[in-house]
Design an enzyme around this catalytic site. Structure first.
Site, short mmCIF file in Angstrom:
data_model
loop_
_atom_site.label_atom_id
_atom_site.label_comp_id
_atom_site.label_asym_id
_atom_site.label_seq_id
_atom_site.Cartn_x
_atom_site.Cartn_y
_atom_site.Cartn_z
N ASP A 28 -1.77 0.00 -4.45
CA ASP A 28 -3.12 0.60 -5.07
C ASP A 28 -2.71 1.83 -5.38
OD1 ASP A 28 -2.13 1.29 -2.46
OD2 ASP A 28 -4.16 0.92 -1.25
N HIS A 29 -1.68 2.53 -4.90
CA HIS A 29 -1.20 3.99 -5.66
C HIS A 29 0.04 4.53 -4.94
CE1 HIS A 29 -2.31 4.78 -1.37
NE2 HIS A 29 -3.55 4.36 -1.39
N HIS B 75 2.11 9.09 4.45
CA HIS B 75 1.23 10.05 4.69
C HIS B 75 2.07 10.87 5.98
CE1 HIS B 75 -2.46 9.24 3.02
NE2 HIS B 75 -2.48 7.94 3.37
N SER C 205 -7.27 3.69 -1.12
CA SER C 205 -7.17 2.30 -1.08
C SER C 205 -8.55 1.50 -1.36
CB SER C 205 -6.69 1.91 0.49
OG SER C 205 -5.21 2.38 0.52
N THR D 117 -7.92 -2.09 2.38
CA THR D 117 -7.46 -2.94 1.32
C THR D 117 -7.74 -4.42 1.33
OG1 THR D 117 -5.42 -1.73 0.83
CG2 THR D 117 -5.27 -3.96 0.12
N ASP E 74 0.77 -1.16 0.04
CA ASP E 74 -0.02 -0.06 -0.12
C ASP E 74 0.84 1.24 0.18
OD1 ASP E 74 -1.97 1.95 0.67
OD2 ASP E 74 -3.16 0.47 1.50
N GLU F 139 -0.98 -7.86 2.54
CA GLU F 139 -0.80 -6.37 2.42
C GLU F 139 0.22 -6.00 3.32
OE1 GLU F 139 -3.18 -2.19 2.66
OE2 GLU F 139 -3.80 -3.94 4.17
#
Length: 377
Positions: free
Chosen positions: A306-307, A268, A86, A139, A45, A259
Site C-alpha cells: 500500500d506504501h 515505524h 493503509s 488493509t 504492508d 497481508e
C-alpha cells in the site's frame, strides 16, 4: 458487434469512475489470453524496493518474489495527502477510488463505493482474508468495510460478520467477543450464520479439518498477533490452507487477500531485523501462492504494497551478511511502490499507474465485462 468492442463499451459503462480511458486497456492481453478464474492478492504492508532488497541480501537463496517476470509501479498517494495510509491504500485497491487517509470503503466525498469482494460475492465467488495484524485492521477491512475512520474496530467487526467472507484469519478476537460498545458476542452470531470459528488458544491450525459447506474463521490473537521473531509462523501455511479451502468452496472462482502487515510495523519502529524477518515470512507466503498458481494455471497472483514505511535504505559499509540500516522517518513515505504479477493476464500490470488502476486491472483480468458482453450476445 465485435465481442471485444462490445466489452470495451460495457467496461466503460460499468467502471466509468475507474477506467480512465480505453487507452489504459491492453487490448493484446485481452485478445490473446483467457481471463483468470482466481486472484491471490498479496499485500506487504510498508514494503518498498529497499525492504525487498534487504530481504534478498539477507537470504541465502533467491526469494520467491524474484520469480516474477511482470513488474510495474503504482502511485500510492491518497486523495487528501501525498503520504497515504493503509486505509486509503486498501480502499484504492478494493474499489478503484482514491479516498482520504483513515477512510475505508468511502470515496473522498464520503459516499459508499462498492468493493471487489462485494462484486465478486454477487457473482458467487469465494472470498478470503488473511493477515498478520488484526482482521479488522485497515488493509483487510478495506475489502469489506465502509466506515469514515479506520479506528472503528468494533463497527468493522460487525461488518465482517455480515460480509459473507468465506475464509478469514488474523488477530483481533476481542472486537468480536469482548465488545465495549454493545456486549454482543459476534462469534456466536457468525456461527449461527454458517461459520465455524476457531482460535489459536483452543485449536492448533493443523488439527482442524475444514468443513467446506461452512465459512471458516480463525483468530490468531485476542489483540494483535506477535512478531515473526517471537515465533509467529502461520502466514505461509495459512496461505496454502486458504487457497485450497477457497478453491473447494466455489466452482466459480475465488479472490484471496493475504497481508504481511508487520513489515509496516517494523518500519515505524525503525527496526531492521524485525523488518527483514517479516519480509522473509511474507515471501514464504508469496511462494505458497505461486506454487498454487503454477499448478492451477487459472490463478493470477499479484504482489504489492500500500506504501513504503520508514524511508529505509541500505547504507554504505553494508555487506550481504551485515546490512547497515538507514531510516529517514518513522512514518510512511510517498515512494512509488512495486507491483509483481504472475498468471493469466499478468501483463496488464506492467507500467506505471495509479494505485486505483490495480482494481481496474483485476476486473479486466477476471474478464467480468467480457462475461456480461457474452451474455448479451
Amino acid at each position: 458487434m465485435n465481442l471485444l468492442l462490445r466489452y470495451l463499451v460495457l467496461a466503460l459503462l460499468l467502471f466509468p469512475l475507474s477506467c480512465k480511458s480505453p487507452e489504459s486497456i491492453n487490448l493484446e492481453v485481452l485478445e490473446s489470453e483467457p481471463p483468470a478464474r482466481n486472484i491471490i492478492f498479496l499485500i506487504g504492508d510498508g514494503m518498498g524496493i529497499s525492504q525487498i532488497t534487504a530481504g534478498m541480501y539477507s537470504h541465502k537463496k533467491p526469494l520467491n518474489i524474484e520469480d516474477f517476470k511482470v513488474i510495474g509501479l503504482h502511485k500510492p498517494y491518497a486523495a487528501n495527502d501525498l503520504i497515504t495510509d493503509s486505509a486509503a491504500g486498501a480502499t484504492a485497491f478494493a474499489t478503484g477510488h482514491k479516498t482520504n487517509k483513515s477512510v475505508l470503503g468511502l470515496d473522498a466525498e464520503g459516499n459508499v463505493v462498492p468493493n471487489i469482494f462485494e462484486q465478486a460475492k454477487a457473482r458467487e465467488y469465494a472470498l478470503g482474508l488473511l493477515t498478520t495484524s488484526s482482521i479488522v485492521h485497515a488493509t483487510p477491512a478495506g475489502f469489506f468495510a465502509h466506515v469514515p475512520l479506520r479506528s472503528q474496530y468494533e463497527d468493522i467487526a460487525e461488518q465482517l460478520a455480515d460480509s459473507k467472507v468465506d475464509f478469514f484469519m488474523g488477530g483481533g478476537m476481542r472486537y468480536f467477543n469482548q465488545r465495549e460498545k454493545d456486549g454482543k458476542n459476534l462469534i456466536n452470531d457468525m456461527e449461527g450464520k454458517g461459520y465455524n470459528i476457531y482460535n489459536a488458544y483452543d485449536e492448533e491450525l493443523y488439527s482442524i479439518t475444514p468443513d467446506f459447506s461452512r465459512g471458516f474463521g480463525y483468530f490468531t490473537a485476542r489483540n494483535d498477533p506477535p512478531k515473526s521473531l517471537q515465533g509467529r509462523k502461520y502466514l505461509p501455511p495459512a496461505t496454502r490452507i486458504g487457497t485450497r479451502f477457497l478453491q473447494k468452496r466455489s466452482s466459480r472462482g475465488f479472490i484471496f487477500m493475504v497481508e504481511g502487515a508487520q513489515i509496516d510495523w517494523a518500519g515505524h519502529a525503525n527496526e531492521q531485523d524485525y523488518m527483514i524477518a517479516e519480509m522473509l515470512d511474507f515471501d514464504e507466503a508469496v511462494g505458497e501462492a505461486l506454487a498454487f498458481a503454477k499448478r492451477n494455471k487459472e490463478t493470477l497472483v499479484i504482489v504489492t504494497a500500500d506504501h513504503e514505511t520508514g524511508g529505509y535504505a541500505i547504507q554504505p559499509g553494508s555487506r550481504r551478511d551485515s546490512l547497515i540500516a538507514g531510516f529517514t522517518c518513522e512514518d510512511h513515505t510517498a515512494s512509488l511502490v512495486p507491483v509483481f504479477a504472475y498468471g493469466p493476464r499478468a501483463d496488464l500490470f506492467r507500467g506505471i499507474y495509479e494505485n486505483t488502476a490495480i482494481y481496474d486491472k483485476m476486473i479486466l483480468a477476471l474478464g467480468w465485462g467480457e462475461l456480461e458482453a457474452e451474455t448479451e450476445e
